[in-house]
Design a protein around this motif. Sequence first.
Motif, PDB file in Angstrom:
ATOM      1  N   LEU A 178     -31.066  -0.549  24.870  1.00 11.46           N
ATOM      2  CA  LEU A 178     -30.040  -0.761  23.684  1.00 11.46           C
ATOM      3  C   LEU A 178     -30.182   0.802  22.812  1.00 11.46           C
ATOM      4  CD1 LEU A 178     -27.829  -2.128  22.115  1.00 11.46           C
ATOM      5  CD2 LEU A 178     -29.677  -3.242  20.933  1.00 11.46           C
ATOM      6  N   TYR A 179     -31.357   1.075  22.566  1.00 11.78           N
ATOM      7  CA  TYR A 179     -31.403   2.585  21.880  1.00 11.78           C
ATOM      8  C   TYR A 179     -30.391   3.588  22.448  1.00 11.78           C
ATOM      9  CZ  TYR A 179     -33.293   6.479  19.695  1.00 11.78           C
ATOM     10  OH  TYR A 179     -33.504   7.839  19.069  1.00 11.78           O
ATOM     11  N   GLN A 180     -30.837   3.766  23.758  1.00 15.36           N
ATOM     12  CA  GLN A 180     -30.050   4.750  24.414  1.00 15.36           C
ATOM     13  C   GLN A 180     -28.556   4.713  24.362  1.00 15.36           C
ATOM     14  OE1 GLN A 180     -31.259   7.732  25.749  1.00 15.36           O
ATOM     15  NE2 GLN A 180     -33.206   6.987  24.933  1.00 15.36           N
ATOM     16  N   LYS A 181     -28.216   3.485  24.502  1.00 12.72           N
ATOM     17  CA  LYS A 181     -26.455   3.294  24.036  1.00 12.72           C
ATOM     18  C   LYS A 181     -26.063   3.380  22.690  1.00 12.72           C
ATOM     19  CE  LYS A 181     -26.529  -0.351  27.854  1.00 12.72           C
ATOM     20  NZ  LYS A 181     -26.618  -1.799  27.937  1.00 12.72           N
ATOM     21  N   LEU A 182     -27.076   3.123  21.976  1.00 13.38           N
ATOM     22  CA  LEU A 182     -26.636   3.305  20.247  1.00 13.38           C
ATOM     23  C   LEU A 182     -26.532   4.905  20.072  1.00 13.38           C
ATOM     24  CD1 LEU A 182     -28.834   0.627  18.731  1.00 13.38           C
ATOM     25  CD2 LEU A 182     -26.367   0.654  19.004  1.00 13.38           C
ATOM     26  N   VAL A 183     -27.320   5.436  20.785  1.00  9.68           N
ATOM     27  CA  VAL A 183     -27.252   6.943  20.409  1.00  9.68           C
ATOM     28  C   VAL A 183     -26.544   7.831  21.198  1.00  9.68           C
ATOM     29  CG1 VAL A 183     -29.570   6.668  19.310  1.00  9.68           C
ATOM     30  CG2 VAL A 183     -29.485   7.516  21.463  1.00  9.68           C
ATOM     31  N   SER A 184     -25.908   7.408  22.134  1.00  9.03           N
ATOM     32  CA  SER A 184     -25.048   8.090  23.081  1.00  9.03           C
ATOM     33  C   SER A 184     -24.038   8.663  22.945  1.00  9.03           C
ATOM     34  CB  SER A 184     -24.790   7.139  24.253  1.00  9.03           C
ATOM     35  OG  SER A 184     -23.739   6.160  23.833  1.00  9.03           O
ATOM     36  N   GLY A 185     -23.200   8.284  21.360  1.00  5.53           N
ATOM     37  CA  GLY A 185     -22.218   9.060  21.055  1.00  5.53           C
ATOM     38  C   GLY A 185     -21.054   8.456  21.609  1.00  5.53           C
ATOM     39  N   LYS A 186     -20.968   7.490  22.741  1.00  8.23           N
ATOM     40  CA  LYS A 186     -19.999   7.102  23.319  1.00  8.23           C
ATOM     41  C   LYS A 186     -19.031   5.866  22.802  1.00  8.23           C
ATOM     42  CE  LYS A 186     -21.780   8.937  27.786  1.00  8.23           C
ATOM     43  NZ  LYS A 186     -22.280   8.645  29.133  1.00  8.23           N
ATOM     44  N   TRP A 187     -19.831   5.340  21.890  1.00 11.49           N
ATOM     45  CA  TRP A 187     -19.084   4.060  21.489  1.00 11.49           C
ATOM     46  C   TRP A 187     -19.675   3.766  19.771  1.00 11.49           C
ATOM     47  CZ3 TRP A 187     -22.347  -0.514  20.776  1.00 11.49           C
ATOM     48  CH2 TRP A 187     -23.322  -0.369  21.485  1.00 11.49           C
ATOM     49  N   ASP A 188     -18.702   3.022  19.041  1.00 10.08           N
ATOM     50  CA  ASP A 188     -19.376   2.983  17.859  1.00 10.08           C
ATOM     51  C   ASP A 188     -20.250   1.997  17.586  1.00 10.08           C
ATOM     52  OD1 ASP A 188     -17.075   4.783  17.245  1.00 10.08           O
ATOM     53  OD2 ASP A 188     -15.675   2.829  16.994  1.00 10.08           O
ATOM     54  N   VAL A 189     -21.309   2.304  16.858  1.00 13.49           N
ATOM     55  CA  VAL A 189     -22.384   1.604  16.641  1.00 13.49           C
ATOM     56  C   VAL A 189     -22.090   0.579  15.612  1.00 13.49           C
ATOM     57  CG1 VAL A 189     -24.792   1.643  15.790  1.00 13.49           C
ATOM     58  CG2 VAL A 189     -23.924   3.565  16.964  1.00 13.49           C
ATOM     59  N   LEU A 190     -21.201   0.890  14.739  1.00 14.29           N
ATOM     60  CA  LEU A 190     -20.918  -0.103  13.670  1.00 14.29           C
ATOM     61  C   LEU A 190     -19.475   0.246  13.185  1.00 14.29           C
ATOM     62  CD1 LEU A 190     -21.511  -2.092  11.215  1.00 14.29           C
ATOM     63  CD2 LEU A 190     -22.188  -0.197   9.844  1.00 14.29           C
ATOM     64  N   SER A 191     -18.703  -0.598  12.898  1.00 10.80           N
ATOM     65  CA  SER A 191     -17.321  -0.856  12.219  1.00 10.80           C
ATOM     66  C   SER A 191     -17.142  -1.469  11.163  1.00 10.80           C
ATOM     67  CB  SER A 191     -16.140  -0.736  13.256  1.00 10.80           C
ATOM     68  OG  SER A 191     -16.128   0.160  14.288  1.00 10.80           O
ATOM     69  N   LEU A 192     -16.347  -1.125  10.175  1.00  7.98           N
ATOM     70  CA  LEU A 192     -16.081  -1.990   8.997  1.00  7.98           C
ATOM     71  C   LEU A 192     -14.938  -1.744   8.379  1.00  7.98           C
ATOM     72  CD1 LEU A 192     -18.063  -3.615   6.640  1.00  7.98           C
ATOM     73  CD2 LEU A 192     -17.771  -1.122   5.411  1.00  7.98           C
ATOM     74  N   VAL A 193     -14.285  -2.945   8.014  1.00  3.72           N
ATOM     75  CA  VAL A 193     -12.864  -2.912   7.377  1.00  3.72           C
ATOM     76  C   VAL A 193     -12.876  -3.432   6.098  1.00  3.72           C
ATOM     77  CG1 VAL A 193     -12.222  -4.942   8.866  1.00  3.72           C
ATOM     78  CG2 VAL A 193     -10.492  -3.282   7.819  1.00  3.72           C
TER      79      VAL A 193
END
Length: 260
Positions: free
Chosen positions: A131-146
Amino acid sequence: MRKLIQCVVFGAVVNVVFFLVPPQEARATTIVVIRTHKEVVLATDSKATYEGGDAPENAGPVSKIYGMGDLFFAVSGLAEDPETKFTVPGIVAEASRGLSTVAEKVKAIEARLETALVTEVPKVRERDPDLYQKLVSGKWDVLSLVVVGLEKGVPFARGMAFSLNSSPDGLRASLKENSCPGDCLFGVKTLWLGQSDEIAKYMEGRRSPRKPVADFARFLIQLEIDAKAEGVGGPIDIVRITSTGAEWVQRKPDCPQILP
């Protein structure tokens, strides 16, 4: 310890915005925001998704709309980690406390979340290296907020999406923003977060929401529910904000989660 994951895609129609597709297992929840000249509507589904184990025995629908004074917001992505006490709603409330204008609050929220994510995500590495590698891959948003509400009597919607990149100097957070008024054609914008394949198909080529706006937001979320999108389920909560204030179109008894 379970981490509550609430979705990780941020999308928009009318203007091209950061629409990034994360790993399938991380996608859950659907959030829709529609802003026009007269109103802004925020709608969410209510199904919770837990990573790191099965859902608690008493797990049921959860409220994904938070109320904070005259603002409302919804979170997608790495929203909470009980083991480290990381909680995005808590960070948002603390960052905006004591500030008066929407611009001040948004700026403070963005800065605090960037710092918090860079601190929080490395703690995931020991517990879940994949999961860590996915989070730091820069390929998808770790967090979005509206965030939605009124600014000087005018309905507004502000979206922000955070991604992380690993470098020799450590983690770096990147922020993408989108707001209406501002980044919207003719003052109208439809945004969606989370599971949104069916919404994207329906909205392709469409520029304006159907009327009334709240019904259209409900319709879009129901598309994902009917398609049995993973991690998406009813009931649907909807708040509508006009120049006269906020009103609930429909909600569960415990919605919204009110923050101090």
